[in-house]
Design an enzyme around this catalytic site. Structure first.
Site, PDB file in Angstrom:
ATOM      1  N   TYR A   1      41.490  19.670  41.824  1.00  0.00           N
ATOM      2  CA  TYR A   1      42.918  20.739  41.794  1.00  0.00           C
ATOM      3  C   TYR A   1      43.394  22.333  41.650  1.00  0.00           C
ATOM      4  CZ  TYR A   1      47.965  21.340  39.735  1.00  0.00           C
ATOM      5  OH  TYR A   1      49.437  21.611  40.019  1.00  0.00           O
TER       6      TYR A   1
ATOM      7  N   GLU B   1      50.327  24.358  45.093  1.00  0.00           N
ATOM      8  CA  GLU B   1      49.986  23.650  45.033  1.00  0.00           C
ATOM      9  C   GLU B   1      49.165  23.020  46.406  1.00  0.00           C
ATOM     10  OE1 GLU B   1      50.903  20.619  41.732  1.00  0.00           O
ATOM     11  OE2 GLU B   1      51.133  20.004  43.629  1.00  0.00           O
TER      12      GLU B   1
END
Length: 387
Positions: free
Chosen positions: A109, A197
């Site tokens: 992530y 993101e």
């Protein structure tokens, strides 16, 4: 402003960030054609909506044949999809993204955002990525790593290396992560973004890093500098009333209550909603008509409020600073007549020529109730809505 995944990946690729090849399609046959052009024997078909959590909602399908690609696209296109991130709204699926199905060794992530606590652009990363990143943040917060970037020095390579080793990457992968982070930092600044993101940022079976999914938000205040980004806006993914407000240069946010609010000034609008809540009511919207509350803007504002059948009363709270209250009152009266309002309207005016404005409202012959102050206006609006 939000972007679709395929648009985010186009931005990533332009800044040297590896993404799997893919094509968008607006019909089942176009999806099959896209898969054939991409080649290979397995593909991902992904619904394109402005929300995460698509996998859990059935919006991401792994396909091992062209027939499966056709079936997946047919099952998504033309439908409406709600996820745990779509705020209760079912968003239309107008296109799907067909990509190569890459073999993943591990999911990571990585995100970039404006951190208001440190007043910096910050990177947040974890060696655990994928659909359960929120669970990682709750249960093992030690696996979430943050880097605040000094706005004078900018992102430094040593910071990228620190983050890479904290994510258990090898030396080659740390080098690739550094390139990705430096590219994202440039993209973030040059395009005036508010959030990026990568979830997942994947380690593929060959050991290389690639952005398999991406989310991008831009700063609306910088739209005038980025015609290329503005051209990517998909109004079908936005609340219809908010989209109409955008076309009329009005600041509008839909809420769940039954008291419509029309206010000039964002801070005053927030205070108005607070006072409505204190009086026992629920605001139906945030609406800032701006400093120049002309008849035309007030009329459009009334139309926006009345587009919701939930609204049972309207509270108009205007401070006549730039515009005199008598002119505002004339605009309200003309707008009420033009729109043909049939629900109660409570008006609180304050500022220059306020007495003249109140007198005009009192003698308008319309069902407009004047209020002395904001608390009085809120109580009257709540009572009118309940009645």
């Amino acid at each position: 402003m939000n972007f679709h995944e395929y648009q985010a990946k186009e931005l990533f690729a332009a800044y040297g960030i590896a993404v799997p090849p893919g094509k968008i399609a607006d019909s089942p046959q176009a999806a099959v054609d896209a898969a054939q052009v991409l080649g290979g024997s397995q593909w991902m078909v992904k619904a394109q909506i402005h929300a995460g959590g698509r996998g859990k909602a059935g919006g991401v399908k792994f396909c091992k044949s062209l027939d499966a690609v056709r079936a997946a696209a047919q099952g998504m296109l033309g439908t409406h999809m709600a996820t745990y991130q779509s705020a209760g709204r079912a968003l239309p699926v107008n296109v799907v993204l067909v990509t190569d199905a890459t073999n993943i060794a591990r999911e990571l992530y990585l995100s970039v955002l404006v951190d208001r606590d440190t007043k910096t652009i910050s990177f947040i990363a974890s060696k655990h990525g994928g659909v359960d990143i929120e669970q990682v943040a709750r249960e093992t917060p030690q696996d979430i790593h943050t880097i605040a970037v000094d706005f004078v020095e900018g992102l430094q390579p040593y910071q990228c290396r620190q983050l890479g080793f904290a994510m258990d990457l090898n030396a080659k992968q740390v080098g690739q992560l550094s390139k990705i982070m430096l590219g994202l930092y440039t993209l973030f600044n040059e395009k005036d973004l508010s959030l990026v993101e990568l979830n997942p940022l994947a380690i593929l079976e060959d050991g290389n890093l690639a952005a398999l999914d991406g989310k991008v938000n831009s700063d609306d205040n910088a739209e005038f500098r980025h015609a290329d980004l503005l051209a990517m806006r998909d109004l079908t993914q936005e609340d219809t009333t908010e989209a109409a407000a955008l076309q009329n240069n009005l600041n509008y946010v839909t809420m769940d209550g039954n008291i419509g609010c029309m206010v000039n000034g964002a801070g005053l609008a927030m205070a108005t909603m607070d006072v409505i809540k204190l009086a026992g009511g629920e605001p139906a919207n945030f609406l800032d008509v701006g400093g120049g509350a002309t008849k035309e803007r007030v009329t459009e504002a009334f139309k926006l409020i009345l587009s919701s059948n939930k609204v049972k009363a309207i509270l108009v709270n205007i401070f006549g600073g730039i515009v005199r209250c008598n002119l505002i009152a004339e605009g309200i009266i003309a707008a009420v007549k033009e729109v043909g309002l049939t629900i109660p309207v409570v008006v609180r005016l304050q500022g220059t020529n306020v007495e003249q404005g109140r007198e005009l409202l009192a003698h308008s012959g319309l069902a407009i109730t004047s209020a002395d102050d904001l608390n009085d206006a809120a109580k009257k609006a709540v009572a009118a809505a309940k009645a």
